[in-house]
Design a protein around this motif. Structure first.
Motif, mmCIF file in Angstrom:
data_model
loop_
_atom_site.group_PDB
_atom_site.id
_atom_site.type_symbol
_atom_site.label_atom_id
_atom_site.label_comp_id
_atom_site.label_asym_id
_atom_site.label_seq_id
_atom_site.Cartn_x
_atom_site.Cartn_y
_atom_site.Cartn_z
ATOM 1 N N THR A 119 -10.081 18.955 27.445
ATOM 2 C CA THR A 119 -9.489 18.169 28.527
ATOM 3 C C THR A 119 -9.033 16.809 28.023
ATOM 4 O OG1 THR A 119 -11.722 17.458 29.156
ATOM 5 C CG2 THR A 119 -10.806 19.359 30.297
ATOM 6 N N GLY A 120 -9.980 15.916 27.748
ATOM 7 C CA GLY A 120 -9.608 14.584 27.290
ATOM 8 C C GLY A 120 -8.851 14.605 25.974
ATOM 9 N N GLY A 121 -9.300 15.440 25.033
ATOM 10 C CA GLY A 121 -8.599 15.532 23.750
ATOM 11 C C GLY A 121 -7.186 16.049 23.894
ATOM 12 N N THR A 125 0.853 10.441 38.915
ATOM 13 C CA THR A 125 0.585 11.818 38.479
ATOM 14 C C THR A 125 0.010 12.708 39.562
ATOM 15 O OG1 THR A 125 -1.619 11.169 37.715
ATOM 16 C CG2 THR A 125 0.181 11.071 36.119
ATOM 17 N N GLY A 126 -0.287 12.152 40.741
ATOM 18 C CA GLY A 126 -0.870 12.980 41.786
ATOM 19 C C GLY A 126 -2.288 13.393 41.444
ATOM 20 N N PRO A 127 -2.647 14.666 41.702
ATOM 21 C CA PRO A 127 -4.037 15.093 41.480
ATOM 22 C C PRO A 127 -4.408 15.294 40.013
ATOM 23 C CG PRO A 127 -2.709 16.932 42.240
ATOM 24 C CD PRO A 127 -1.826 15.720 42.310
ATOM 25 N N SER A 128 -3.451 15.294 39.095
ATOM 26 C CA SER A 128 -3.772 15.613 37.704
ATOM 27 C C SER A 128 -4.677 14.565 37.066
ATOM 28 C CB SER A 128 -2.492 15.774 36.882
ATOM 29 O OG SER A 128 -1.742 14.574 36.878
ATOM 30 N N ALA A 129 -4.512 13.288 37.437
ATOM 31 C CA ALA A 129 -5.404 12.253 36.890
ATOM 32 C C ALA A 129 -6.831 12.474 37.369
ATOM 33 C CB ALA A 129 -4.910 10.864 37.312
ATOM 34 N N ALA A 130 -6.983 12.887 38.630
ATOM 35 C CA ALA A 130 -8.329 13.177 39.140
ATOM 36 C C ALA A 130 -8.939 14.365 38.419
ATOM 37 C CB ALA A 130 -8.265 13.452 40.645
ATOM 38 N N VAL A 131 -8.114 15.377 38.126
ATOM 39 C CA VAL A 131 -8.603 16.582 37.446
ATOM 40 C C VAL A 131 -9.122 16.238 36.052
ATOM 41 C CG1 VAL A 131 -7.891 18.782 36.428
ATOM 42 C CG2 VAL A 131 -7.183 18.200 38.755
ATOM 43 N N ILE A 147 -5.587 6.668 30.737
ATOM 44 C CA ILE A 147 -6.388 5.685 31.471
ATOM 45 C C ILE A 147 -7.474 6.392 32.273
ATOM 46 C CG2 ILE A 147 -6.309 3.949 33.286
ATOM 47 C CD1 ILE A 147 -3.368 3.429 32.329
ATOM 48 N N ALA A 148 -7.124 7.535 32.886
ATOM 49 C CA ALA A 148 -8.119 8.300 33.642
ATOM 50 C C ALA A 148 -9.235 8.787 32.733
ATOM 51 C CB ALA A 148 -7.445 9.484 34.342
ATOM 52 N N VAL A 149 -8.882 9.239 31.529
ATOM 53 C CA VAL A 149 -9.889 9.680 30.565
ATOM 54 C C VAL A 149 -10.794 8.522 30.184
ATOM 55 C CG1 VAL A 149 -10.233 10.485 28.199
ATOM 56 C CG2 VAL A 149 -8.540 11.597 29.649
ATOM 57 N N GLY A 150 -10.198 7.363 29.889
ATOM 58 C CA GLY A 150 -10.996 6.206 29.519
ATOM 59 C C GLY A 150 -11.918 5.752 30.642
ATOM 60 N N ALA A 151 -11.408 5.725 31.865
ATOM 61 C CA ALA A 151 -12.245 5.323 33.000
ATOM 62 C C ALA A 151 -13.396 6.294 33.201
ATOM 63 C CB ALA A 151 -11.385 5.244 34.268
#
Length: 230
Positions: A182-184, A156-162, A203-207
């Motif tokens: 965001t997460g929702g 996903t590039g930078p979107s997971a970091a965002v 996964i990024a949200v969970g982490a």
């Protein structure tokens, strides 16, 4: 009803100060230099997007920062830091620049430079590594596994970091509105359009939630308890 309304007002007031007022105070005190990561992140995305507009440049961007599930693990880990600045080639980059800037700017003001980089990298790396596990599992496994073809899709590039940064901030600053937006929204998007990017976002949200809860518990554990002598 009165207690519920009072609780909601206190929560929103605290979120307003934690997400808006306090960061603006930090920005006034530290100046534009406090947004260095935000400017670097946006500049990096714009730079790689401009290069990728040409066939040779697109190939170079994939070689330097393209992460896929079928890459050797060492090569994926080597490319992951650069992938934070490589936008998805099939999506409009300018639509995500504002979100990218806000995420890194807010995180740098609230968390500091080192923790911002750590959370952004951890959220991205969590998605990258977990997808590799899902591909290794194969189709099935109650919908958790992925077919081998998913290994050829870029991350996903930078979107997971965002989304990871926004989620982490919402947890440590107890900002339910930011979390829902965001997460929702990522959860709803993944349900509406199930794809590899949606899984990486989840996964990024969970982490980020786990990291935020650990940080909150650590801060609470470090506070002296009342009634106990020093």
């Amino acid at each position: 009803m009165a207690r519920t309304a009072g609780f909601a007002l206190r929560t929103l007031r605290g979120e307003w100060h934690g997400i808006v007022v306090d960061p603006l105070r930090q920005l006034r005190r530290r100046g534009p230099g406090a947004l260095l990561l935000a400017f670097v992140a946006c500049g990096g995305v714009i730079f790689f997007h401009a290069i990728a507009q040409h066939p040779a440049g697109e190939t170079a961007v994939r070689i330097v920062g393209g992460v896929q599930g079928d890459l050797p693990l060492w090569l994926a880990l080597l490319r992951t830091p650069v992938s934070l600045y490589v936008p998805a080639l099939d999506l409009p980059v300018w639509a995500g620049i504002t979100q990218l800037f806000l995420a890194f700017a807010l995180a740098e003001l609230v968390l500091g430079r080192r923790r911002t980089l750590a959370v952004a990298y951890a959220a991205t790396l969590a998605g990258t590594l977990t997808v590799r596990v899902m591909i290794a599992m194969g189709p099935g496994w109650w919908g958790l596994g992925l077919p081998p073809e998913a290994g050829q899709v870029l991350d996903t590039g930078p979107s997971a970091a965002v989304v990871g940064l926004f989620t982490y901030i919402s947890v440590v600053r107890r900002a339910p509105v930011v979390f829902v937006l965001t997460g929702g929204s990522m959860v709803l998007e993944s349900i509406a359009r199930p794809n590899l990017a949606g899984r990486e976002h989840l996964i990024a949200v969970g982490a980020a939630i786990v990291l935020g809860l650990c940080q909150t518990r650590f801060q609470q554990g470090g506070k002296p308890q009342e009634g106990r002598s020093a």
